[in-house]
Design a protein around this motif. Structure first.
Motif, mmCIF file in Angstrom:
data_model
loop_
_atom_site.group_PDB
_atom_site.id
_atom_site.type_symbol
_atom_site.label_atom_id
_atom_site.label_comp_id
_atom_site.label_asym_id
_atom_site.label_seq_id
_atom_site.Cartn_x
_atom_site.Cartn_y
_atom_site.Cartn_z
ATOM 1 N N LEU B 344 36.635 94.487 66.699
ATOM 2 C CA LEU B 344 36.123 93.549 67.688
ATOM 3 C C LEU B 344 35.702 94.258 68.977
ATOM 4 N N GLY B 345 35.526 95.573 68.882
ATOM 5 C CA GLY B 345 35.235 96.359 70.082
ATOM 6 C C GLY B 345 34.082 95.804 70.902
ATOM 7 N N GLY B 346 33.100 95.233 70.214
ATOM 8 C CA GLY B 346 31.955 94.682 70.914
ATOM 9 C C GLY B 346 32.314 93.525 71.836
ATOM 10 N N LEU B 347 33.482 92.957 71.597
ATOM 11 C CA LEU B 347 33.893 91.813 72.413
ATOM 12 C C LEU B 347 34.524 92.240 73.730
ATOM 13 N N LEU B 348 34.665 93.541 73.931
ATOM 14 C CA LEU B 348 35.406 94.000 75.106
ATOM 15 C C LEU B 348 34.931 93.358 76.409
ATOM 16 N N PRO B 349 33.615 93.302 76.659
ATOM 17 C CA PRO B 349 33.192 92.648 77.907
ATOM 18 C C PRO B 349 33.657 91.192 77.977
ATOM 19 N N ALA B 350 33.553 90.496 76.865
ATOM 20 C CA ALA B 350 33.980 89.088 76.861
ATOM 21 C C ALA B 350 35.484 88.981 77.106
ATOM 22 N N ILE B 351 36.223 89.926 76.540
ATOM 23 C CA ILE B 351 37.676 89.913 76.733
ATOM 24 C C ILE B 351 38.001 90.172 78.194
ATOM 25 N N ARG B 352 37.330 91.159 78.760
ATOM 26 C CA ARG B 352 37.546 91.458 80.171
ATOM 27 C C ARG B 352 37.286 90.240 81.032
ATOM 28 N N GLU B 353 36.178 89.577 80.699
ATOM 29 C CA GLU B 353 35.787 88.427 81.510
ATOM 30 C C GLU B 353 36.826 87.314 81.381
ATOM 31 N N ALA B 354 37.265 87.074 80.163
ATOM 32 C CA ALA B 354 38.261 86.027 79.950
ATOM 33 C C ALA B 354 39.557 86.371 80.671
ATOM 34 N N ALA B 355 39.918 87.633 80.635
ATOM 35 C CA ALA B 355 41.143 88.054 81.320
ATOM 36 C C ALA B 355 40.993 87.820 82.820
ATOM 37 N N GLY B 356 39.806 88.115 83.331
ATOM 38 C CA GLY B 356 39.570 87.916 84.756
ATOM 39 C C GLY B 356 39.694 86.450 85.156
ATOM 40 N N ARG B 357 39.303 85.566 84.247
ATOM 41 C CA ARG B 357 39.423 84.139 84.557
ATOM 42 C C ARG B 357 40.873 83.713 84.647
ATOM 43 N N GLN B 358 41.724 84.283 83.796
ATOM 44 C CA GLN B 358 43.101 83.794 83.710
ATOM 45 C C GLN B 358 44.096 84.593 84.546
ATOM 46 N N ALA B 359 43.751 85.823 84.891
ATOM 47 C CA ALA B 359 44.723 86.641 85.628
ATOM 48 C C ALA B 359 44.551 86.428 87.128
ATOM 49 N N LEU B 360 45.560 86.764 87.870
ATOM 50 C CA LEU B 360 45.459 86.713 89.329
ATOM 51 C C LEU B 360 44.539 87.837 89.774
ATOM 52 N N ARG B 361 43.844 87.591 90.837
ATOM 53 C CA ARG B 361 42.838 88.537 91.282
ATOM 54 C C ARG B 361 43.425 89.921 91.562
ATOM 55 N N GLN B 362 44.482 89.951 92.364
ATOM 56 C CA GLN B 362 45.014 91.247 92.808
ATOM 57 C C GLN B 362 45.428 92.141 91.633
ATOM 58 N N PRO B 363 46.297 91.696 90.759
ATOM 59 C CA PRO B 363 46.661 92.591 89.640
ATOM 60 C C PRO B 363 45.491 92.863 88.697
ATOM 61 N N TYR B 364 44.588 91.880 88.545
ATOM 62 C CA TYR B 364 43.459 92.093 87.644
ATOM 63 C C TYR B 364 42.595 93.240 88.144
ATOM 64 N N GLU B 365 42.404 93.270 89.453
ATOM 65 C CA GLU B 365 41.558 94.330 89.999
ATOM 66 C C GLU B 365 42.210 95.698 89.909
ATOM 67 N N GLN B 366 43.522 95.707 89.809
ATOM 68 C CA GLN B 366 44.237 96.979 89.712
ATOM 69 C C GLN B 366 44.221 97.533 88.296
ATOM 70 N N ALA B 367 43.895 96.670 87.343
ATOM 71 C CA ALA B 367 44.055 97.086 85.942
ATOM 72 C C ALA B 367 42.710 97.326 85.283
ATOM 73 N N SER B 368 42.613 98.413 84.543
ATOM 74 C CA SER B 368 41.414 98.606 83.736
ATOM 75 C C SER B 368 41.749 98.231 82.299
ATOM 76 N N ILE B 369 40.796 97.638 81.630
ATOM 77 C CA ILE B 369 41.006 97.204 80.251
ATOM 78 C C ILE B 369 40.105 98.052 79.369
ATOM 79 N N GLU B 370 40.699 98.822 78.485
ATOM 80 C CA GLU B 370 39.919 99.779 77.700
ATOM 81 C C GLU B 370 40.272 99.704 76.224
#
Lengths: 406, 406
Positions: B344-370
């Motif tokens: 599902l590697g191609g979904l990575l951008p979508a996963i990142r985006e979904a995570a950004g919607r649900q996570a708090l801004r501060q910790p989300y910005e600190q974390a890279s999703i790879e």
DNA sequence: ACAGCTTAATTAATGTCGTCATTAAAGTGG
DNA sequence: CCACTTTAATGACGACATTAATTAAGCTGT
């Protein structure tokens, strides 16, 4: 990983720290007790202890019972060697307390906050006024104060200077440390209120003896403090433990954080009240502030099936939330605290049961789910443990070279 | 908290361990590099290094470039000082690999498992046969093997002897360590496969340099390895990281663990296939095993709106699950691995985006999703790092008093 | 090619600190 | 008051890292 080099001095440091910690946390002990629990030889114990006594950190406190043989001397941390201040920056009140090293409260001060405008500068002013008030009240010199621990209900980003993000107070990137620093030279330790509360429970409450524990706090907001290997885990930027905003109901109710289906949107005080209102055909829960309305709701459950159902559902959500903590962290103990959780204390069996349904068997059986022991007031106590923790970690040596203080 | 007494010997131990770890993890280094990175004095470095060289643990490896001044000598861990064996006990295959201390594969062996009856004794037999096979194949004496690391897809309860609970294999309380122990005297390190994979990524892959990282694995099952302060966090009974069975959709789909709404019931391979089938009016995904069906589904997404929608939903669920990890752990890095996630590697951008919607801004910005870097085969590599980690932690001193080995 | 400089590694002297073995201290019981 | 026991304090010893001083080993330029 380990960046700290080891030198001969660090051996002494570690041993001092170990002895001091044991003495602080487990009350009066004899040299023999220390020997057994640390594994050090008798002379080493005596050597370190005599240093500590010489510096005034430790005092002899009576002799132990003996049935034959020289009775051993009890040792304890000198309660008045130094003092610490704990501050609880809540959403409605700034509370400041002064403790001695036996963690006995010597003085208190409180400053109500107007929730409408909680200016950072105002809060900093209250903290500084409180420091002044409690020290003069107890006739304690600031020179004898180890430091000030401050628990804030918000994310505290630790850096060179602590910066606070507190949604509930409307704070974003508030340089609270700098604001307070401008009015005092005392060492400051700023942390999340959930963490300080967890720390208090860990040392003096329901967490005693646990190595891995989670303190789940349910109040107006919902958060958690994670204790791993006996110490608070803070994560990369000190915001770990944001349990309240984990998704529990994908696509569910909108949370005040903007996301959907957060745990807080189901079990936070406001959410419970809202859910009841919805279930009750739009009629509001009677009472003034959230706290009394939750109390009213709990009382109403005796007679109202709707209230009962809402509370049962709450237990279900909370149980699932706890199960998530258990599955992810595999703690020995989950401690529920915060005023909403306390008010919902009667739901504990239902919460346990719900957690059992959602958690995996093995970790669930390893974890006990309990209520906190110290109450919500322990935020200040926990905050005050922060400078103490530092003292213990440094073996009682002041960081700078002012060892001439005795 | 700290129970280990400090003595003068432990100073040397720590310094040996620190130097050895730096050398192992960060390749050839000079004495000067070591001096800078550990803070030890030059003579101390030389002293420890000369011990290590004398014992054969470290070798000099050429000289560094110099523009004026005596060139420094490069040092590295001797690749053939010892060997380690890594074992991957998967659901369909037992894979055994032999490595030298440069973590180069010297020999491999594989034993397919019949999923129908994966007897513990059979698996133990395969492991033992594999140990024998790889050592003879590479002409390495067992005396030179530091130990055997074994990654098992299941919960590994560490005690005096590791006990395995592996739902996928139908194992409950299987004393795998004892079974293998009966056939070999080599030190055994048994751990969850997710943890060993995480360990491999942490040392050699996408986790390098991170202090706090989460390795989220999506395959047939869903799990995670939690790395805190650079090391695996295992919890009270070594089952931490059971991400797959955290509740994401309260009251949702029934999971094979019996609970409802688990993440695994939405993003595990089987769940994705099932969800597609439901969305597609009951028609099954073509293909044989799960792996090829997921591949087929990903391919179908190019033309089939239904397939596309199912995958988009999957990214949504997965993103929310990742957001939960981010909120709770506040990691620097979230690494996605496991064969389903890779597909599902191609979904990575979508996963990142979904995570950004649900996570708090501060910790989300600190974390890279790879995505992970090493692939699923790294379970054995990661398992092999377990004995190495022990070697590094003990500073290269064999536990017992057999220091006469050189 | 050889002084003059720079950087790396080793040696020497010093000091910290815990351990083992021994001695002193402080009780109890007959 | 004298055995006996347990606790605390001393002293000799050894392990280690540190600073300071040397020695080793390369560059550079005339």
């Amino acid at each position: 990983m380990e960046l700290a080099r080891a030198t001969n001095r660090s051996v002494r440091l570690r041993n001092r720290s170990a002895l001091l910690s044991r003495l602080f946390l487990d009350g009066p002990l004899t040299r023999q007790d220390l020997m057994r629990s640390t594994g050090l030889s008798q002379p080493a114990i005596s050597n370190v202890v005599s240093d500590l006594i010489g510096e005034g950190l430790v005092v002899e406190a009576g002799v132990a019972e003996s049935d034959g043989g020289r009775p051993s001397m009890m040792l304890r941390v000198a309660p008045r060697f130094a003092f610490v201040i704990g501050v609880d920056v809540g959403e409605t009140l700034v509370r400041v307390e002064l403790f001695d090293l036996a963690m006995t409260v010597l003085a208190r001060a409180g400053y109500p906050l107007d929730p409408a405008r909680t200016e950072p500068a105002t809060v900093a002013g209250h903290v500084l006024a409180g420091i002044d008030a409690v020290t003069t009240q107890a006739r304690v010199s600031c020179a004898d104060v180890l430091g000030v621990g401050i628990g804030v209900s918000g994310v505290v980003e630790q850096g060179t200077e602590a910066v606070v993000h507190a949604q509930a107070l409307g704070w974003d990137r508030v340089p609270l440390e700098r604001l307070i620093r401008s009015g005092t030279d005392l060492p400051l330790h700023i942390d999340n209120g959930a963490n300080t509360l967890g720390q208090a429970e860990m040392w003096f409450g329901a967490g005693r003896g646990a190595r891995h524990a989670v303190f789940a706090l349910v109040g107006s907001g919902v958060g958690a403090a994670l204790m791993t290997n006996g110490v608070a885990y803070r994560g990369a930027s000190s915001s770990a433990g944001e349990w309240g905003h984990t998704t529990l109901v994908y696509g569910g109710r909108t949370c005040r954080c903007g996301a959907r289906g957060c745990l807080e949107a189901y079990v936070g005080a406001e959410a419970i009240i809202d859910r009841y209102q919805e279930a009750h055909g739009g009629r509001a829960v009677p009472g003034g502030d959230e706290e009394s309305r939750i109390a009213a709701l709990v009382e109403a459950a005796a007679s109202s099936p709707t209230a009962r159902r809402v509370l049962e559902e709450t237990a279900g959500y909370l149980g699932a939330g706890v199960a998530n903590l258990i599955n992810l962290f595999n703690p020995e103990r989950v401690v529920l605290g915060g005023w909403t959780a306390m008010a919902l204390g009667g739901l504990l069996p239902a919460i346990r049961e719900a957690a059992g349904r959602q958690a995996l068997r093995q970790p669930y059986e390893q974890a006990s789910i309990e209520l906190c022991r110290l109450g919500v007031d322990a935020v200040a106590l926990g905050a005050a443990t922060l400078p103490v923790a530092r003292l213990l970690a440094t073996g009682g040596l002041r960081p700078t070279v002012d060892n001439h203080h005795r």
